[in-house]
Design a protein around this motif. Sequence first.
Motif, PDB file in Angstrom:
ATOM      1  N   GLU A   1     -14.979   8.340   9.562  1.00 26.52           N
ATOM      2  CA  GLU A   1     -13.830   8.186  10.462  1.00 26.52           C
ATOM      3  C   GLU A   1     -12.582   7.776   9.684  1.00 26.52           C
ATOM      4  OE1 GLU A   1     -14.680   5.571  13.748  1.00 26.52           O
ATOM      5  OE2 GLU A   1     -12.729   5.943  14.673  1.00 26.52           O
TER       6      GLU A   1
ATOM      7  N   ARG B   1     -10.208  10.631   9.062  1.00 27.96           N
ATOM      8  CA  ARG B   1      -9.771  11.887   8.424  1.00 27.96           C
ATOM      9  C   ARG B   1     -10.933  12.667   7.829  1.00 27.96           C
ATOM     10  NH1 ARG B   1      -5.259   8.236   7.483  1.00 27.96           N
ATOM     11  NH2 ARG B   1      -6.813   7.266   6.185  1.00 27.96           N
TER      12      ARG B   1
ATOM     13  N   ASP C   1     -14.904  12.322   2.795  1.00 32.23           N
ATOM     14  CA  ASP C   1     -13.776  11.561   3.338  1.00 32.23           C
ATOM     15  C   ASP C   1     -12.502  12.090   2.681  1.00 32.23           C
ATOM     16  OD1 ASP C   1     -12.400   9.793   4.913  1.00 32.23           O
ATOM     17  OD2 ASP C   1     -13.103   7.980   3.907  1.00 32.23           O
ATOM     18  N   ASP C   2     -11.356  11.706   3.243  1.00 34.32           N
ATOM     19  CA  ASP C   2     -10.109  12.211   2.671  1.00 34.32           C
ATOM     20  C   ASP C   2      -9.802  11.544   1.341  1.00 34.32           C
ATOM     21  OD1 ASP C   2      -9.491   9.747   3.965  1.00 34.32           O
ATOM     22  OD2 ASP C   2      -7.373  10.291   4.082  1.00 34.32           O
ATOM     23  N   LEU C   3     -10.146  10.239   1.229  1.00 39.00           N
ATOM     24  CA  LEU C   3      -9.628   9.501   0.082  1.00 39.00           C
ATOM     25  C   LEU C   3     -10.596   8.420  -0.394  1.00 39.00           C
ATOM     26  CD1 LEU C   3      -5.980   8.458  -0.352  1.00 39.00           C
ATOM     27  CD2 LEU C   3      -7.698   6.668  -0.546  1.00 39.00           C
ATOM     28  N   LEU C   4     -10.791   8.352  -1.713  1.00 38.78           N
ATOM     29  CA  LEU C   4     -11.578   7.280  -2.335  1.00 38.78           C
ATOM     30  C   LEU C   4     -10.602   6.268  -2.928  1.00 38.78           C
ATOM     31  CD1 LEU C   4     -14.293   6.102  -3.449  1.00 38.78           C
ATOM     32  CD2 LEU C   4     -13.958   7.575  -5.450  1.00 38.78           C
ATOM     33  N   ALA C   5     -10.615   5.058  -2.355  1.00 37.03           N
ATOM     34  CA  ALA C   5      -9.752   3.992  -2.889  1.00 37.03           C
ATOM     35  C   ALA C   5     -10.656   2.991  -3.607  1.00 37.03           C
ATOM     36  CB  ALA C   5      -8.934   3.382  -1.764  1.00 37.03           C
ATOM     37  N   THR C   6     -10.963   1.847  -2.992  1.00 37.45           N
ATOM     38  CA  THR C   6     -11.827   0.866  -3.666  1.00 37.45           C
ATOM     39  C   THR C   6     -13.305   1.269  -3.610  1.00 37.45           C
ATOM     40  OG1 THR C   6     -12.223  -0.439  -1.678  1.00 37.45           O
ATOM     41  CG2 THR C   6     -10.252  -0.993  -2.967  1.00 37.45           C
ATOM     42  N   GLY C   7     -13.626   2.219  -2.763  1.00 37.43           N
ATOM     43  CA  GLY C   7     -15.007   2.720  -2.696  1.00 37.43           C
ATOM     44  C   GLY C   7     -15.894   2.011  -1.680  1.00 37.43           C
ATOM     45  N   GLY C   8     -15.390   0.959  -1.055  1.00 31.99           N
ATOM     46  CA  GLY C   8     -16.211   0.182  -0.117  1.00 31.99           C
ATOM     47  C   GLY C   8     -16.733   1.012   1.055  1.00 31.99           C
ATOM     48  N   THR C   9     -15.845   1.802   1.639  1.00 32.14           N
ATOM     49  CA  THR C   9     -16.222   2.603   2.814  1.00 32.14           C
ATOM     50  C   THR C   9     -17.258   3.660   2.450  1.00 32.14           C
ATOM     51  OG1 THR C   9     -13.900   2.366   3.463  1.00 32.14           O
ATOM     52  CG2 THR C   9     -15.253   3.847   4.775  1.00 32.14           C
TER      53      THR C   9
ATOM     54  N   LEU D   1      -8.069   7.736  -5.885  1.00 33.06           N
ATOM     55  CA  LEU D   1      -7.126   6.844  -6.568  1.00 33.06           C
ATOM     56  C   LEU D   1      -7.887   6.224  -7.741  1.00 33.06           C
ATOM     57  CD1 LEU D   1      -5.407   5.111  -3.482  1.00 33.06           C
ATOM     58  CD2 LEU D   1      -4.787   7.253  -4.632  1.00 33.06           C
TER      59      LEU D   1
ATOM     60  N   ILE E   1       0.858  -1.200   0.000  1.00 33.06           N
ATOM     61  CA  ILE E   1       0.000   0.000   0.000  1.00 33.06           C
ATOM     62  C   ILE E   1       0.891   1.246   0.000  1.00 33.06           C
ATOM     63  CG2 ILE E   1      -1.800   1.312   1.239  1.00 33.06           C
ATOM     64  CD1 ILE E   1      -3.132  -1.239   1.067  1.00 33.06           C
ATOM     65  N   LEU E   2       0.595   2.152  -0.952  1.00 36.59           N
ATOM     66  CA  LEU E   2       1.283   3.451  -0.953  1.00 36.59           C
ATOM     67  C   LEU E   2       0.338   4.436  -0.265  1.00 36.59           C
ATOM     68  CD1 LEU E   2       3.705   5.132  -1.848  1.00 36.59           C
ATOM     69  CD2 LEU E   2       2.529   5.556  -4.014  1.00 36.59           C
ATOM     70  N   PHE E   3       0.629   4.727   0.999  1.00 35.48           N
ATOM     71  CA  PHE E   3      -0.272   5.529   1.825  1.00 35.48           C
ATOM     72  C   PHE E   3      -0.144   7.008   1.491  1.00 35.48           C
ATOM     73  CE2 PHE E   3      -1.823   7.650   5.639  1.00 35.48           C
ATOM     74  CZ  PHE E   3      -2.950   6.900   5.950  1.00 35.48           C
ATOM     75  N   LYS E   4      -1.270   7.651   1.215  1.00 34.89           N
ATOM     76  CA  LYS E   4      -1.280   9.102   0.949  1.00 34.89           C
ATOM     77  C   LYS E   4      -1.511   9.808   2.280  1.00 34.89           C
ATOM     78  CE  LYS E   4      -1.417   8.503  -3.586  1.00 34.89           C
ATOM     79  NZ  LYS E   4      -0.242   8.687  -4.418  1.00 34.89           N
TER      80      LYS E   4
HETATM   81  P1  AMP Z   1     -11.823   2.275   0.361  1.00 34.98           P
HETATM   82  O1  AMP Z   1     -12.981   1.758   1.169  1.00 34.98           O
HETATM   83  O2  AMP Z   1     -10.994   1.201  -0.251  1.00 34.98           O
HETATM   84  O3  AMP Z   1     -12.271   3.319  -0.662  1.00 34.98           O
HETATM   85  O4  AMP Z   1     -10.835   2.987   1.377  1.00 34.98           O
HETATM   86  C1  AMP Z   1     -11.088   4.245   1.804  1.00 34.98           C
HETATM   87  C2  AMP Z   1     -10.636   4.486   3.225  1.00 34.98           C
HETATM   88  O5  AMP Z   1      -9.359   3.919   3.501  1.00 34.98           O
HETATM   89  C3  AMP Z   1     -10.509   5.980   3.449  1.00 34.98           C
HETATM   90  O6  AMP Z   1     -11.092   6.298   4.702  1.00 34.98           O
HETATM   91  C4  AMP Z   1      -9.033   6.256   3.396  1.00 34.98           C
HETATM   92  O7  AMP Z   1      -8.670   7.154   4.417  1.00 34.98           O
HETATM   93  C5  AMP Z   1      -8.340   4.908   3.593  1.00 34.98           C
HETATM   94  N1  AMP Z   1      -7.347   4.598   2.538  1.00 34.98           N
HETATM   95  C6  AMP Z   1      -7.424   3.612   1.594  1.00 34.98           C
HETATM   96  N2  AMP Z   1      -6.354   3.575   0.821  1.00 34.98           N
HETATM   97  C7  AMP Z   1      -5.539   4.579   1.244  1.00 34.98           C
HETATM   98  C8  AMP Z   1      -4.253   5.093   0.818  1.00 34.98           C
HETATM   99  N3  AMP Z   1      -3.575   4.558  -0.211  1.00 34.98           N
HETATM  100  N4  AMP Z   1      -3.746   6.147   1.483  1.00 34.98           N
HETATM  101  C9  AMP Z   1      -4.400   6.704   2.524  1.00 34.98           C
HETATM  102  N5  AMP Z   1      -5.598   6.275   2.971  1.00 34.98           N
HETATM  103  C10 AMP Z   1      -6.172   5.227   2.347  1.00 34.98           C
END
Ligand code: AMP
Length: 182
Positions: free
Chosen positions: A67, A69, A129-137, A161, A29-32
């Motif tokens: 939760e 960020r 939220d701070d970041l959209l990754a896979t979108g699950g949250t 992302l 994981i490359l953490f932002k």
């Molecule tokens: P997701 O459910 O995969 O979209 O993940 C979103 C949640 O995980 C957000 O609350 C983000 O803060 C955190 N997250 C997922 N991937 C990263 C990443 N590469 N860098 C920082 N935060 C992340």
Amino acid sequence: MPITQDPMFAVDKIKAAIREIPDFPKPGILFKDITTVLKDPILFNQVVDYFYHELKDKKIQYVAGIESRGFILGSALAYKLGCGFVPIRKQGKLPGLVERHEYDLEYGTDVIEIHTDAVEPGARVVLIDDLLATGGTAAASCKLLEKLNADLIAIMFMIELEFLNGREKLPTAINTHAMIKF
Ligand code: AMP
């Protein structure tokens, strides 16, 4: 004038200030890390102003922050919009009666919760939220707001992302906006 059209406003500067930490919290994981943006008073201000200008005419009643960020960005945004803030939290953290939603992770499942009385039915809500990754949250958070019959006006992220296609999990009818894309 929307702040995005303001020459003084530099999305690129904010993007450059995001610190990347490899292999956190686990290998691959490359953490932002946005703490490097938040600690800069000008950049933090510009992030909140960006969201404010996108939303100021939308008669938002509540900012729902994910939760943890999403709490930082969401509470500053709610203050600026002059509206309420409601938290969406991991399981077992909220003291009152909750609605919960379980969603799939890469390995296993996770649960998030919102107070059943967090917003009134029909209330105009923005999710952040701070970041959209896979979108699950974010998708699970939309489900929670749906259970409360909220009127979800927009979904806002500081970072998307794009290569993870998280947007595909979110309701297509809702305006979804990311300030910075990787
Ligand atoms: P997701 O459910 O995969 O979209 O993940 C979103 C949640 O995980 C957000 O609350 C983000 O803060 C955190 N997250 C997922 N991937 C990263 C990443 N590469 N860098 C920082 N935060 C992340």
